[in-house]
Design an enzyme around this catalytic site. Structure first.
Site, short mmCIF file in Angstrom:
data_model
loop_
_atom_site.label_atom_id
_atom_site.label_comp_id
_atom_site.label_asym_id
_atom_site.label_seq_id
_atom_site.Cartn_x
_atom_site.Cartn_y
_atom_site.Cartn_z
N LYS A 16 0.58 -6.45 -5.44
CA LYS A 16 0.28 -7.41 -4.35
C LYS A 16 0.99 -8.75 -4.55
CE LYS A 16 -4.02 -8.86 -4.06
NZ LYS A 16 -4.28 -7.94 -5.18
N LYS A 38 -3.68 -18.77 -3.12
CA LYS A 38 -4.54 -17.84 -3.83
C LYS A 38 -5.94 -18.47 -3.86
CE LYS A 38 -5.19 -14.24 -6.71
NZ LYS A 38 -4.83 -12.83 -6.44
N PRO A 213 10.93 -2.49 -4.81
CA PRO A 213 11.28 -1.64 -5.95
C PRO A 213 10.48 -1.99 -7.20
CG PRO A 213 13.01 -3.26 -5.54
CD PRO A 213 12.04 -3.36 -4.39
#
Length: 238
Positions: A16, A38, A213
């Site tokens: 994430k 956050k 990736p």
């Protein structure tokens, strides 16, 4: 009005934070001013603690994406926010308070990306408030399609069930997810990964926005920022 992107995961450890960094880097590359928020960070000791060492999620995003970041609450225990707060004797702000701070911060940026903790139903305060509650409240502040909810999922076995459950939970609150980001795509994907890339949008009805990736978080920041926009499908680029 700012675009608000709420990012959740199907579980913890799905990639994430790196997905948030990729979203932020792509938006910065498109010329947008970006803030990543956050609301609650767990599992990270305070900066002045002898146990400090591992970077917080906001620090990772700032380094990789080169955008502004803000962490609202930090707890040391590597647990769900409400449990960590209870063990540490901390009273967490209610989700409405987080939303008020995010809304205030958003006025100065084109895009604000809000990263949850773990999955979408993880409790962010002592009253049972979740990231879904944050998204609903932010949607009331940013009407007209300016709120997007993005789900980060695994590429391998088990992801179909976890992703569909997460998408259904979000829809149950009246929000249609904007898309999926597949985290940690292996360099040599197997049959399950290849099939899941087709089955994820088919099973959820939600498009895949990007495939990140495996190992992307270890890239040099300049390389990360250069490559991140290419991980998005053309129609999903910011």
């Amino acid at each position: 009005m700012s675009r608000i992107v709420v990012v959740t995961g199907t579980d913890t450890g799905v990639g994430k934070t790196i997905a948030v960094a990729a979203l932020a880097a792509a938006a910065v590359a498109a010329g947008e001013s970006v803030l990543a928020v956050k609301p609650v960070q767990t599992g990270i000791a305070p900066d002045d603690s002898p146990d400090a060492g591992e970077p917080a999620d906001a620090d990772v995003v700032a380094t990789l994406a080169g955008c502004a970041t803000r962490e609202l609450v930090r707890l040391a225990a590597p647990l769900a926010p409400d449990t960590a707060a209870e063990r540490e004797g901390v009273v967490l702000p209610r989700v409405a308070e987080h939303v008020a701070r995010i809304v205030d911060l958003a006025r100065a940026y084109d895009t604000v990306i809000v990263e949850g903790a773990g999955g979408v139903m993880v409790r962010l305060d002592g009253g049972g408030g979740t990231l879904l509650d944050v998204a609903v409240l932010l949607g009331e502040w940013a009407p007209g399609g300016d709120l997007q909810v993005v789900v980060v999922c695994r590429p391998g076995l088990g992801t179909l069930n976890h992703t569909e459950l997460t998408v259904e939970a979000i829809r149950g609150r009246g929000i249609e997810p904007a898309g999926l980001v597949v985290g940690s795509w292996p360099a040599e994907p197997g049959l399950a990964e290849e099939c899941n890339l087709v089955d994820l949008p088919r099973g959820t009805g939600v498009p895949v926005l990007a495939v990140v990736p495996d190992g992307a978080g270890a890239l040099a920041p300049a390389v990360f920022r250069d490559e991140a926009p290419g991980w998005f499908v053309e129609s999903a680029a910011p």
